[in-house]
Design a protein around this motif. Structure first.
Motif, PDB file in Angstrom:
ATOM      1  N   PRO A   1       0.862  -1.037   0.018  1.00  0.00           N
ATOM      2  CA  PRO A   1      -0.021  -0.193  -0.045  1.00  0.00           C
ATOM      3  C   PRO A   1       0.864   1.189   0.003  1.00  0.00           C
ATOM      4  O   PRO A   1       2.185   1.328   0.426  1.00  0.00           O
ATOM      5  CB  PRO A   1      -0.949  -0.258   1.184  1.00  0.00           C
ATOM      6  N   LYS A   2       0.247   2.291  -0.520  1.00  0.00           N
ATOM      7  CA  LYS A   2       1.140   3.464  -0.555  1.00  0.00           C
ATOM      8  C   LYS A   2       1.065   4.034   0.861  1.00  0.00           C
ATOM      9  O   LYS A   2      -0.128   4.192   1.493  1.00  0.00           O
ATOM     10  CB  LYS A   2       0.499   4.424  -1.624  1.00  0.00           C
ATOM     11  N   GLN A   3       1.900   4.885   1.522  1.00  0.00           N
ATOM     12  CA  GLN A   3       1.845   5.263   2.820  1.00  0.00           C
ATOM     13  C   GLN A   3       1.725   6.729   2.523  1.00  0.00           C
ATOM     14  O   GLN A   3       2.584   7.572   1.823  1.00  0.00           O
ATOM     15  CB  GLN A   3       3.087   4.958   3.535  1.00  0.00           C
ATOM     16  N   GLY A   4       0.549   7.457   3.208  1.00  0.00           N
ATOM     17  CA  GLY A   4       0.626   8.832   2.989  1.00  0.00           C
ATOM     18  C   GLY A   4       1.292   9.707   4.059  1.00  0.00           C
ATOM     19  O   GLY A   4       2.351   9.406   4.833  1.00  0.00           O
ATOM     20  N   VAL A   5       1.422  10.905   3.761  1.00  0.00           N
ATOM     21  CA  VAL A   5       2.383  11.929   4.671  1.00  0.00           C
ATOM     22  C   VAL A   5       1.832  11.718   6.416  1.00  0.00           C
ATOM     23  O   VAL A   5       3.055  11.426   7.099  1.00  0.00           O
ATOM     24  CB  VAL A   5       1.997  13.268   4.461  1.00  0.00           C
ATOM     25  N   PHE A   6       0.691  11.570   6.716  1.00  0.00           N
ATOM     26  CA  PHE A   6       0.441  11.199   8.091  1.00  0.00           C
ATOM     27  C   PHE A   6       1.087   9.988   8.505  1.00  0.00           C
ATOM     28  O   PHE A   6       1.668  10.002   9.698  1.00  0.00           O
ATOM     29  CB  PHE A   6      -1.223  11.237   8.377  1.00  0.00           C
ATOM     30  N   GLY A   7       0.810   8.903   7.576  1.00  0.00           N
ATOM     31  CA  GLY A   7       1.377   7.715   8.147  1.00  0.00           C
ATOM     32  C   GLY A   7       2.752   7.373   8.276  1.00  0.00           C
ATOM     33  O   GLY A   7       3.431   7.215   9.151  1.00  0.00           O
ATOM     34  N   GLN A   8       3.604   8.502   7.365  1.00  0.00           N
ATOM     35  CA  GLN A   8       5.012   8.285   7.491  1.00  0.00           C
ATOM     36  C   GLN A   8       5.469   9.220   8.804  1.00  0.00           C
ATOM     37  O   GLN A   8       6.278   8.898   9.416  1.00  0.00           O
ATOM     38  CB  GLN A   8       5.515   9.286   6.252  1.00  0.00           C
ATOM     39  N   PHE A   9       4.631  10.349   8.908  1.00  0.00           N
ATOM     40  CA  PHE A   9       5.045  11.139  10.236  1.00  0.00           C
ATOM     41  C   PHE A   9       4.879  10.486  11.337  1.00  0.00           C
ATOM     42  O   PHE A   9       5.660  10.395  12.415  1.00  0.00           O
ATOM     43  CB  PHE A   9       4.179  12.299  10.218  1.00  0.00           C
TER      44      PHE A   9
END
Lengths: 467, 139
Positions: B8-16
């Protein structure tokens, strides 16, 4: 800029490689540059744990451990010539969770080593000012040192390692100057071994306990493998740079012990707050020339080490980001300088906070523990590497002799060193293990979903035997 | 041929979130135990026979029976301490604090279990993941 950098890092599946500009001299400078500071500070805590003779014995025993490390690492790294060193090896020989842990070992080893270096650099400036009757805080100089080195690393690896070569050579020279200055050919004139050396204060248990800081004489020599992707001829440069680095360190460690233990009482050398034993040894000779030279040598060694540590920690973090073991944002290469700039910037505050608030012996112990876990991984790695790709099945840059003896010796010495750390630093050992256990669970049960399976195997090798 | 796993692609919030978790782990598990004085070196005070002290309100100590001899320091050692700027009182604060290597069998056993358990878990899970990697790469 950001969009371009991120894209090249992984969204498209292709990536910009790091520049291949390094030769054996740079490999030597990267390894010795990181480690040489271990002669100027940190090794002395082993004297506190086992006495002067205990530290000497541990210096030679742990020297054997590192010879095994250098032999094993030279074979695998000259074959797996990719950024990330042991991290890249673990991906190909054991699997993603092991690789994630190895990456963390390297990041914490070098980040904590960096923190100890810049703490020493800042405190040395304070000591120098104190000698001129000026009272200043050390913390701003620690931060200034870190900021300048971070900038240097941000701008490029060749300049960084060229600077390291020069200041490492000067620091090593300062040890030789001190050695000559204390007239080793006239044992009772300056050096006072017969009056200062005592029997083992804790017996053989203390000798074992001092293995803990014996690691510090050599910790980070395996960092030569971190820039494998940037080396022009890995099969020649990596073994040559690593082995000559080990020889340099063995000579420097022996001289350091001989000079310091011939000038200072063992309780002073091994005290938790003792910062720079070689500098103090120069001070008690009464020679202001030697004192200034050792001040400069200690400062240069700390700067060279911190410089190399920023380089290595950032490359390990970058590699994990590029492989999605960490957020892919970290896998970016600077479009102009071709450096892992985000990883470099991200790790800087962590080093700063530990340097400012944690005592030196404890920072060093964190670095040693992460290094030791990495060395424990190496024999497992070697056995699996030889079993999955026996000699002749793939082209190796270097084949180390006497396998599996070095791997067995290395594992045995690692177990002994874990016990050594337990003696006196047991709680810190447990807190470090808790960190890696929680991080492993996080990766195995959550983070691994973001990892592309097939991409973890990038070497052009045949299928491993048994799979 | 094995089916390619598409993560799955990880969004900015998930990376943060991920970065915050790892940072929090570093500071809670590594930084705090030392900063709070929990995980510190196990030194114990061991005064030589006949030596004692009382601590004043300002933290200074008044020693009784203290001498370089009592601290087992010969004249050469004494001279080197003094060159370093120490008196017998300030040197005593260092010399009388040796390590305590009392071995707690339960503690050693627990540490062995934790380290072996950690490596065992890692090797078992890694092996499972490695087979997925090899299958996708070579099948």
């Amino acid at each position: 800029m950001d969009r371009e950098a991120t894209a090249v890092a992984g969204e498209t599946g292709s990536h910009v490689g790091l520049l291949k500009v390094l030769g054996p001299v740079h490999v030597w400078a990267l390894g010795v540059g990181i480690v040489l500071v271990g002669e100027f500070m940190g090794w002395n805590y082993g004297v506190g744990k086992g006495g002067a003779f205990g530290a000497l014995i541990s210096c030679f025993v742990i020297g054997i451990l590192y010879t095994c490390v250098a032999m094993i690492d030279s074979e695998i790294t000259s074959t797996v010539a990719a950024a990330g060193g042991q991290y890249a090896q673990a991906k190909h020989t054991i699997g993603p969770l092991m690789a994630f842990n190895v990456g963390l070992y390297m990041v914490l080893t070098y980040t904590m080593l960096n923190a100890s270096d810049i703490q020493v650099a800042g405190q040395l400036v304070q000591i120098a000012a104190g000698n001129m009757n000026v009272t200043i805080p050390w913390q701003p100089y620690t931060i200034l040192c870190l900021a300048l080195l971070t900038l240097l690393n941000y701008r490029g690896v060749l300049a960084t390692l060229s600077v390291n070569f020069v200041i490492t050579a000067l620091a090593f020279l300062s040890i030789l100057v001190l050695f000559i200055g204390v007239k080793p050919w006239a044992p009772h004139e300056v050096l006072l071994h017969s009056q200062l050396l005592t029997a083992l204060p804790y017996g053989w248990l203390g000798v074992l306990a001092s293995f803990h800081f014996g690691i510090w004489y050599y910790l980070g020599i395996e960092g030569t493998c971190q820039s494998a992707e940037e080396v022009r001829s890995p099969g020649r440069a990596l073994p040559l740079g690593t082995m000559t680095g080990m020889i340099t360190l063995l000579i420097a460690a022996a001289i350091t012990w001989y000079v310091v233990c011939g000038l200072l009482p063992w309780e002073y050398i091994g005290w938790d707050a003792e910062l720079a034993p070689l500098y103090d040894a120069a001070r008690v000779t009464g020679s202001s020339t030697l004192t200034v030279i050792l001040f400069i040598g200690t400062l240069f060694s700390a700067i060279a080490s911190a410089n190399g540590c920023i380089n290595d920690a950032a490359r390990a973090w970058f590699s994990m980001g590029r492989d999605r073991y960490l957020p892919i944002w970290f896998g970016a290469v600077h479009p102009k300088y071709r450096t892992p700039f985000r990883s470099i910037l991200f790790l800087t505050p962590i080093a700063a906070i530990f340097a400012l608030y944690i005592p030196l012996a404890e920072i060093i112990t964190f670095s040693i523990l992460s290094g030791l876990l990495n060395y424990t991984f190496m024999p497992i790695n070697m056995w699996k590497f030889r079993r999955k790709w026996p000699i002749g099945s793939i082209r190796r840059g270097f084949e180390h002799p006497f396998h599996p003896i070095p791997a067995g010796v290395l594992l045995t010495l690692c177990v002994a060193t874990f016990f050594a750390i337990y003696l006196g630093y047991g709680r810190q050992l447990l807190s470090m293990m808790l960190f890696y256990i929680v991080a492993s669970a996080w990766f195995a049960f959550y983070r691994y979903r973001y990892v592309r399976r097939g991409d973890q195997f990038s070497m052009p090798w045949p299928r491993p035997q048994g799979y | 041929m094995a089916t390619e796993y598409i993560p799955p692609k990880q969004g900015v919030f998930g990376q943060f979130f991920d970065v915050t978790f790892l940072l929090g782990l570093v500071f809670v598990v590594l930084f705090l135990p030392i900063w709070l004085g929990i995980a510190v070196p196990s030194r114990v005070e061991k005064l030589p026979p006949g030596v004692s002290y009382t601590t004043n309100a300002d933290g200074t100590r008044d020693w009784t029976g203290l001498s370089w001899d009592a601290l087992k320091q010969n004249p050469t050692m004494q001279a080197q301490w003094e060159k370093l700027g120490y008196t017998k009182e300030t040197a005593a604060a260092i010399i009388t604090m040796p390590f305590d290597y009392k071995i707690d069998v339960m503690g050693v056993g627990l540490t062995i279990i934790i380290i072996c358990g950690y490596f065992g878990f890692m090797l078992v899970v890694s092996e499972k993941e490695y087979r997925q990697v090899i299958a996708e790469k070579f099948d």
